[in-house]
Design a protein around this motif. Structure first.
Motif, mmCIF file in Angstrom:
data_model
loop_
_atom_site.group_PDB
_atom_site.id
_atom_site.type_symbol
_atom_site.label_atom_id
_atom_site.label_comp_id
_atom_site.label_asym_id
_atom_site.label_seq_id
_atom_site.Cartn_x
_atom_site.Cartn_y
_atom_site.Cartn_z
ATOM 1 N N GLN A 167 0.023 9.509 1.555
ATOM 2 C CA GLN A 167 -0.203 10.031 2.885
ATOM 3 C C GLN A 167 1.017 9.843 3.776
ATOM 4 O O GLN A 167 1.329 10.647 4.610
ATOM 5 C CB GLN A 167 -1.387 9.308 3.507
ATOM 6 N N GLU A 168 1.680 8.759 3.612
ATOM 7 C CA GLU A 168 2.866 8.518 4.413
ATOM 8 C C GLU A 168 3.836 7.692 3.584
ATOM 9 O O GLU A 168 3.502 7.185 2.534
ATOM 10 C CB GLU A 168 2.510 7.774 5.678
ATOM 11 N N LYS A 169 5.019 7.535 4.116
ATOM 12 C CA LYS A 169 5.998 6.728 3.414
ATOM 13 C C LYS A 169 5.545 5.284 3.396
ATOM 14 O O LYS A 169 4.848 4.835 4.280
ATOM 15 C CB LYS A 169 7.348 6.830 4.114
ATOM 16 N N PHE A 170 5.975 4.583 2.394
ATOM 17 C CA PHE A 170 5.651 3.175 2.307
ATOM 18 C C PHE A 170 6.459 2.431 3.355
ATOM 19 O O PHE A 170 7.682 2.362 3.278
ATOM 20 C CB PHE A 170 5.992 2.693 0.904
ATOM 21 N N ARG A 171 5.786 1.925 4.355
ATOM 22 C CA ARG A 171 6.497 1.290 5.465
ATOM 23 C C ARG A 171 7.187 0.009 5.025
ATOM 24 O O ARG A 171 6.532 -0.888 4.503
ATOM 25 C CB ARG A 171 5.511 0.946 6.578
ATOM 26 N N PRO A 172 8.478 -0.084 5.224
ATOM 27 C CA PRO A 172 9.173 -1.285 4.761
ATOM 28 C C PRO A 172 8.765 -2.538 5.530
ATOM 29 O O PRO A 172 8.994 -3.643 5.079
ATOM 30 C CB PRO A 172 10.648 -0.964 4.992
ATOM 31 N N SER A 173 8.160 -2.372 6.694
ATOM 32 C CA SER A 173 7.806 -3.569 7.464
ATOM 33 C C SER A 173 6.569 -4.251 6.898
ATOM 34 O O SER A 173 6.252 -5.363 7.280
ATOM 35 C CB SER A 173 7.556 -3.204 8.922
ATOM 36 N N LEU A 174 5.862 -3.577 5.979
ATOM 37 C CA LEU A 174 4.631 -4.179 5.465
ATOM 38 C C LEU A 174 4.947 -5.443 4.677
ATOM 39 O O LEU A 174 5.690 -5.422 3.691
ATOM 40 C CB LEU A 174 3.888 -3.183 4.574
ATOM 41 N N ALA A 175 4.390 -6.547 5.124
ATOM 42 C CA ALA A 175 4.622 -7.829 4.484
ATOM 43 C C ALA A 175 3.518 -8.769 4.928
ATOM 44 O O ALA A 175 3.054 -8.687 6.062
ATOM 45 C CB ALA A 175 5.982 -8.401 4.886
ATOM 46 N N GLN A 224 5.392 -20.272 5.771
ATOM 47 C CA GLN A 224 5.800 -19.826 7.103
ATOM 48 C C GLN A 224 6.807 -18.691 7.011
ATOM 49 O O GLN A 224 7.814 -18.674 7.709
ATOM 50 C CB GLN A 224 6.407 -21.002 7.899
ATOM 51 N N ALA A 225 6.513 -17.753 6.114
ATOM 52 C CA ALA A 225 7.429 -16.625 5.938
ATOM 53 C C ALA A 225 6.628 -15.413 5.480
ATOM 54 O O ALA A 225 5.522 -15.551 4.952
ATOM 55 C CB ALA A 225 8.487 -16.973 4.901
ATOM 56 N N HIS A 226 7.206 -14.243 5.691
ATOM 57 C CA HIS A 226 6.572 -13.022 5.215
ATOM 58 C C HIS A 226 6.957 -12.761 3.763
ATOM 59 O O HIS A 226 8.100 -12.985 3.383
ATOM 60 C CB HIS A 226 7.005 -11.827 6.071
ATOM 61 N N VAL A 227 6.004 -12.283 2.992
ATOM 62 C CA VAL A 227 6.298 -11.834 1.625
ATOM 63 C C VAL A 227 6.093 -10.328 1.631
ATOM 64 O O VAL A 227 5.000 -9.844 1.949
ATOM 65 C CB VAL A 227 5.357 -12.494 0.603
ATOM 66 N N GLU A 228 7.143 -9.589 1.299
ATOM 67 C CA GLU A 228 7.048 -8.140 1.450
ATOM 68 C C GLU A 228 6.009 -7.544 0.496
ATOM 69 O O GLU A 228 5.809 -8.044 -0.610
ATOM 70 C CB GLU A 228 8.409 -7.487 1.271
ATOM 71 N N ALA A 229 5.371 -6.478 0.974
ATOM 72 C CA ALA A 229 4.240 -5.916 0.235
ATOM 73 C C ALA A 229 4.624 -5.526 -1.185
ATOM 74 O O ALA A 229 3.822 -5.660 -2.114
ATOM 75 C CB ALA A 229 3.675 -4.714 0.985
ATOM 76 N N ALA A 230 5.875 -5.059 -1.362
ATOM 77 C CA ALA A 230 6.292 -4.615 -2.693
ATOM 78 C C ALA A 230 6.266 -5.764 -3.703
ATOM 79 O O ALA A 230 6.226 -5.532 -4.909
ATOM 80 C CB ALA A 230 7.690 -4.014 -2.625
ATOM 81 N N VAL A 234 -11.331 -1.944 -14.419
ATOM 82 C CA VAL A 234 -11.552 -1.009 -13.319
ATOM 83 C C VAL A 234 -10.227 -0.347 -12.956
ATOM 84 O O VAL A 234 -9.197 -1.010 -12.888
ATOM 85 C CB VAL A 234 -12.138 -1.762 -12.104
ATOM 86 N N ARG A 235 -10.284 0.969 -12.746
ATOM 87 C CA ARG A 235 -9.080 1.676 -12.335
ATOM 88 C C ARG A 235 -8.757 1.330 -10.887
ATOM 89 O O ARG A 235 -9.642 1.289 -10.048
ATOM 90 C CB ARG A 235 -9.298 3.184 -12.446
ATOM 91 N N ILE A 236 -7.474 1.108 -10.604
ATOM 92 C CA ILE A 236 -7.062 0.763 -9.248
ATOM 93 C C ILE A 236 -5.981 1.739 -8.808
ATOM 94 O O ILE A 236 -5.093 2.058 -9.597
ATOM 95 C CB ILE A 236 -6.469 -0.659 -9.214
ATOM 96 N N SER A 237 -6.060 2.197 -7.591
ATOM 97 C CA SER A 237 -5.012 3.058 -7.065
ATOM 98 C C SER A 237 -3.688 2.306 -7.070
ATOM 99 O O SER A 237 -3.648 1.112 -6.781
ATOM 100 C CB SER A 237 -5.361 3.473 -5.631
ATOM 101 N N PRO A 238 -2.602 2.992 -7.397
ATOM 102 C CA PRO A 238 -1.313 2.296 -7.405
ATOM 103 C C PRO A 238 -0.708 2.140 -6.004
ATOM 104 O O PRO A 238 0.394 1.631 -5.869
ATOM 105 C CB PRO A 238 -0.436 3.197 -8.278
ATOM 106 N N ASP A 239 -1.410 2.547 -4.969
ATOM 107 C CA ASP A 239 -0.877 2.460 -3.609
ATOM 108 C C ASP A 239 -0.446 1.020 -3.296
ATOM 109 O O ASP A 239 -1.283 0.122 -3.214
ATOM 110 C CB ASP A 239 -1.968 2.907 -2.632
ATOM 111 N N PRO A 240 0.863 0.792 -3.135
ATOM 112 C CA PRO A 240 1.309 -0.590 -2.958
ATOM 113 C C PRO A 240 0.846 -1.217 -1.638
ATOM 114 O O PRO A 240 0.831 -2.434 -1.504
ATOM 115 C CB PRO A 240 2.836 -0.474 -3.005
ATOM 116 N N ARG A 241 0.468 -0.406 -0.672
ATOM 117 C CA ARG A 241 0.024 -0.969 0.604
ATOM 118 C C ARG A 241 -1.242 -1.793 0.440
ATOM 119 O O ARG A 241 -1.505 -2.724 1.194
ATOM 120 C CB ARG A 241 -0.225 0.161 1.617
#
Lengths: 194, 553, 355
Positions: free
Chosen positions: C210-218, C225-231, C245-252
């Protein structure tokens, strides 16, 4: 459960190592050299030399090497914190290996190709580096940098190394496993005692 | 400055102290519990692989603090080193409320009945284990501790299934919680063990496999041994007996208080404890009874530092036995490399054990329980496990880590050590801690027979791994130097003869009738297993005894 | 008189000293910030981040900021820096995380509005003072993994009493209305990525792309005490009674799974898991749930233009996950729920050909 005394940290022979650092301190001037931009302790030359050193220990291949993973930063940060006692050891070792490289290969250590860097480090590991540069033949300095490089590469990124969990990605361990918790009603478990 | 007198002051809130505190507080005693460290909670689980109780590269999170707490270690070659807590040779256990139980792996073993009678079992069969050793029977037996083992298992909480262990001592009740489901390592090793005719079963653990006593089940993360549990599913004294004791209103816990000495009057009775608070002020806490529960090194140090006119060599040390027989466990085993991936990312990792080699090994005195090792974080793996044929660095090493991390199973066991009189804690004549109290000086070695047994155990571990399908196996051997660490024990031996022991079978010092030592210091021998459940059982037994026999104010 | 004058001068000087630290930070722009090595990493990340067009001061404040605490924090950091006590990296404290809400809102008005109407805008009061919850379940430190993750301290510093009896109160009353899951739970502002300038790039097609994978997602990991990026976050391999079970590959979705997490058994619906099975198996969470508000309203129409495959009006069904007994629970509904004797061949053909 492993008693901590049995876990290999970087065991080093401090006495010999200190001797080498004393030699270097005597050679240099008394003033504290300025750290490279973005670094706390290492000078630009030292950062380059150390980068080449740790990249020899953990070279880049299909996965990042030690330098790219921030190992130099890890060591630099810790040299102003937990490894403060090793400041002079590093200063001495980095200058010694560079002088050795100049005298033997006519180039700075940081500019040597991997195979030649490996060759020098093998000598150090065996304690066969020139005694005028490393009083113990280089073994203590080698072990110290090796232990720190492994920590910086495989340890948690919060300390400045293992940037982007490079090494964890390499071995296939996700930084945060998916873990839920069982829901349960408190009444099922145990009455409060107060 | 003297404080109001209490019924009992307990020094040390580790595996044993809070249990004694709870037993006394429950019968209405006024109790003060002094602890040198702080009280940490699951919120202090920082999941830091370079700073935890098993890897102090960047220090210990749960104590002791790096500065102001040195020890002196005398190496085999006679060289002396002043060591800070994170340096090799310090032989640390945690300094905090809960002690080692806050961050331990939490194996909950009962000792084998023969672990209490090593002399009777082996004196005629293996005489060389008795040469230059102090190998002895305990004055109490498994049957004396059995009810207290059970109490510890149910009150503090143990999961597991030991029904498959034919070598265990008799028990009246099963464990209160089932084991966690088996890991991939467990399944692989179980097949191998059966192939060898061994008797594998689920390790008993002080860890909730189901919600228990108001705390949740283990969620099986990989930050386990060395860390405070993130979901509070690991059962230590700090989240079980201590809150129960505090809820009575009869116990006062004072953290960051360091005992200086036990005060003794001219009649040879202890009157109280002198201690420093966090600001360095010196206090005197008068009490009718004193219980020393600081762990084998620090308990011995406190007794040795408690010198008075009647006890110039330290309390309980008339015959020079305090600090003697310092022992731990000699861990040996093997690492097995497998073709397939064996790592399934499920904590706590350690899951399967065999007790076939605890006793009855041909020509040897004692043995060890063997188990698979706890789950490993990447740096733990790199610093602890390497195929000796792979270089320590360079491309080949990196390739080894990349490929082998998820394909190696380590198996190991705590070989029961043969105690040695010369392995000991003394006071250093020069070095002092931040309060000016003389520090512990550790010296000694492992008995040659301990090494012999441990080599045999490493071979057995290798055999088990090979039978389980490992394509390459290499041994993990032990050094000959002093052993203490987290399993430190033996420095205030329990016995009936005051000339050859420090405390009586109820943990009371022979010389002084109101001072007790309750921790692993009293262990005559340290068993072929992790010692914590035995420490807890002894604490329940001593606390029970004191609550019944002691005289209140 | 002279004394009063001196006092005035000293007072003025002191007053100026406080924002001086803030001035020091901004004097040379980003480079000046980066000169302090504990800030180097943050500035370095910012340089390559989506927000690289936004000046440091736009989010972090400057010498003209009127908040005294802001200047005191800065002064404290400068002192810490010179005394060699600086941390490995400068990170935002809980108060600053709260202030970020306002700053994010300045540009992301719509996202903010959407979030604030959704369940993730829940306040500390609703989470930690819920009588029904607290009287039946234990309050524990692990609650803070997914709620109040930016709170400094443990549960005992947040709520009292820690019993099931109550009445409960927050030890710091001012937190009551504060959001327990703020922007910085799922977003790391400095995260490396391409700058979003053209909003038309976001495709109209629903689903994972639906949209680009937002790089800020973490995900904010409270323990480190740190962010781990969604990727870097894993998508679990789920099972439904033994069946993969089948899972969508959507990394978000990896972010969702950190808190809406199954037990280590990976069984669907264990723990807090909500992995869809049945006819909706394989869909991403975000195929139906709006990303900030989590609402699913009208999302059925993305795939079912008017009617379901069965000819039923999907908008009128009780599809909620909260009602586990509903025949149309959207996370579990299977063909066999309505066709216990098997799907009629005509429908079967229609379904397979549509696929």
């Amino acid at each position: 459960m492993i008693p901590s005394s049995q876990i290999g940290g970087g065991s080093l022979k401090r006495r010999t190592f200190l001797a080498s650092s004393a030699a270097a301190a005597a050679a240099g001037c008394g003033r504290k050299p300025a750290a490279a931009p973005g670094y706390r302790f290492l000078t630009p030359e030292e950062a380059d030399t150390l980068g080449a050193w740790v990249d020899t220990l953990i070279p880049p291949d299909e996965d990042p090497g030690a330098r790219e993973a921030g190992v130099v930063h890890y060591i630099d940060i810790q040299l102003t914190r937990w490894f403060r006692k090793h400041q002079s050891d590093y200063r001495a070792a980095l200058s010694a290996i560079d002088r050795w490289s100049w005298s033997r290969r006519g180039r700075a250590f940081a500019l040597l190709p991997l195979a030649e860097r490996e060759e020098l480090l093998v000598q150090m590991e065996k304690g066969k580096a020139p005694r005028d540069l490393f009083p113990d033949g280089g073994r203590a300095a080698f072990d110290l940098v090796l232990a720190h490089a492994m920590q910086g590469f495989y340890g948690n990124p919060r300390h400045g190394g293992n940037r982007g969990y490079a090494s964890w990605k390499m071995i296939g361990v996700p930084p945060m496993p998916v873990r839920g918790r069982e829901h349960y009603s408190a009444a099922e478990t145990f009455p409060e005692r107060s | 400055m003297p404080l109001p007198k209490v019924d009992a002051v307990i020094i040390g809130a580790g595996a044993a102290g809070p249990i004694v505190a709870k037993e006394l507080a429950f019968v209405g005693w006024r109790v003060v519990l002094l602890e040198k460290g702080r009280w940490y909670t699951p919120a202090d689980c920082r999941k830091d692989d370079l700073r935890n109780q098993r890897n102090p590269t960047l220090g210990y999170p749960f104590g002791p603090e790096e500065e102001g707490n040195p020890r002196v270690i005398v190496e085999l070659n006679g060289r002396e080193r002043v060591v800070k807590p994170s340096e090799p040779g310090y032989n640390n256990n945690a300094f905090c409320v809960g002690g080692g139980t806050l961050s331990y792996g939490a194996m909950a073993w009962r000792f084998h009945p023969n672990d209490f009678r090593m002399r009777s079992t082996y004196a005629s069969k293996v005489p060389r284990a008795f040469e230059n050793s102090t190998l002895e029977d305990w004055p109490i037996g498994y049957e004396d501790l059995e009810p207290y083992y059970e109490k510890a298992e149910w009150e503090i909480g143990v999961s597991g299934d030991v029904s498959g262990d034919p070598f265990k001592g008799p028990r009246r009740r099963p464990l209160p919680m089932p084991p966690l489901p088996p890991t991939r390592e467990h399944e692989i090793l179980e097949k191998g063990a059966r192939r060898l005719g061994l008797h594998p079963f689920f390790i008993p653990m002080l860890r909730n496999s189901v919600p228990y006593h108001g705390r949740p089940a283990c969620m099986r993360c990989r930050w386990c041994v060395g860390f405070a549990c993130e979901v509070d599913a690991k059962n230590g004294t700090q989240n079980t007996v201590l809150p129960m004791a505090l809820a009575t209103g009869n116990l006062e816990l004072r953290t960051e208080c360091s005992a200086k000495e036990i005060l003794v009057d001219d009649h040879g009775r202890a009157t109280g404890v002198a201690y420093f608070d966090r600001e360095g002020r010196l206090w005197e806490q008068p009490a009718r009874y004193i219980v020393v529960s600081c762990g084998a090194i620090e308990s011995a140090r406190l007794l040795l530092n408690s010198r008075s006119r009647l006890f110039p060599q330290g309390l309980g040390n008339r015959f020079d036995w305090v600090g003697r027989n310092l022992q731990g466990h000699t861990y040996t085993g093997a690492n097995g490399l497998f073709e397939e991936i064996v790592y399934d990312d499920l904590g706590p990792g350690a899951s399967i054990a065999v007790c076939d080699y605890v006793h009855g090994n041909p020509g040897l005195a004692g043995g060890a329980m063997l188990a698979n090792e706890f789950i490993r974080l990447p740096y733990q793996f790199v610093s602890g496990i390497r195929d000796p044929d792979v270089p320590r660095w360079g491309r080949a090493h990196k390739e080894f880590v990349r490929r082998a991390y998820r394909r190696i199973i380590p198996v190991q066991g705590p070989t029961q050590e043969i105690p040695v009189f010369e392995s000991r804690v003394t006071l250093d004549p020069k070095i002092r801690d931040r309060f000016g109290i003389p520090v512990a000086r550790l010296s000694g070695y492992r008995h040659p027979h301990t090494i012999e047994v441990s080599e045999y155990m490493a071979e057995r571990a290798a055999e088990w791994l090979r039978a389980s399908g490992a394509v390459k196996v290499w041994l993990r051997r032990a050094g000959r130097g002093l052993s203490a660490g987290q399993h430190q024990a033996g420095t205030c031996r329990m016995g009936r003869d005051p000339k050859t022991s420090v405390v009586d079978p109820w943990c009371r010092i022979h010389d002084v009738d109101n001072v007790y030592v309750v921790d692993a210091s009293v262990h005559v021998t340290n068993g072929a297993y992790n010692p914590v459940l035995t420490i807890m059982a002894i604490a329940y037994r001593a606390g029970d005894h004191l609550a019944r026999e002691g005289r209140r104010a | 008189m002279k004394a009063a004058l001196t006092a005035l001068v000293v007072g003025l000087a002191l007053l100026l000293m406080i924002p001086a630290a803030s001035f020091l930070y901004e004097a040379g722009g980003p480079d000046a910030c980066a000169r302090c090595h504990e800030m180097g990493a943050a500035v370095g990340e910012w340089r390559h981040s989506t927000h690289r067009g936004v000046a440091c001061s736009a989010c972090h404040g400057d010498a003209l900021t009127t908040d005294v605490r802001f200047h005191l924090t800065n002064a404290g950091r400068v002192i810490g820096h010179w005394r060699g006590e600086a941390g490995v990296k400068a990170r935002l404290g809980p108060a600053q995380v709260r202030e970020m809400l306002v700053r994010c809102r300045r540009c992301h008005e719509q996202e903010f509005a959407s979030w604030s109407q959704g369940p993730h805008a829940v306040a500390y009061r609703s989470i930690f003072l819920d009588e029904k919850h607290n009287s039946s379940r234990h309050l524990m430190d692990d609650c803070l993994r997914c709620h109040g993750m930016h709170f400094e301290g443990g549960i005992r510093d947040l709520v009292e009493p820690l019993s099931r009896r109550g009445p409960w109160r927050l030890r710091r009353a001012e937190l009551a209305e504060e959001p327990a899951i703020p922007c910085m739970t799922c977003h790391s502002i400095h995260r490396r990525g391409a700058r979003h300038e053209d909003r038309r790039l976001e495709a109209k097609v629903p689903g994972p792309r639906q949209e680009k994978f937002r790089p800020s997602l973490a995900f904010f990991d409270r323990r480190s005490q740190a962010h781990v990026e969604a990727a870097l976050l894993p998508l679990p391999a789920m099972h439904d009674r033994g069946r993969p079970v089948r899972i969508s590959p959507d990394p978000r979705q990896a972010l969702c799974y950190q808190c809406h997490a199954p037990l280590s058994t990976r069984e669907v619906f264990s723990g807090d898991d909500r992995t869809p099975v049945g006819v909706h198996e394989g869909l991403s969470c975000l195929a139906c749930h709006e990303k900030h508000r989590q609402t699913t309203r009208a999302s059925c129409a993305n795939c079912h233009p008017r009617l379901s495959n069965c000819g039923l009006d999907v908008e009128k069904m009780d599809t909620t996950f909260a009602n586990r007994s509903s025949k149309h629970n959207i996370h579990t509904v299977k063909c066999a729920d309505c066709h216990p004797k098997g799907v009629p061949p005509r429908r079967q053909r229609a379904l397979t050909s549509a696929d």
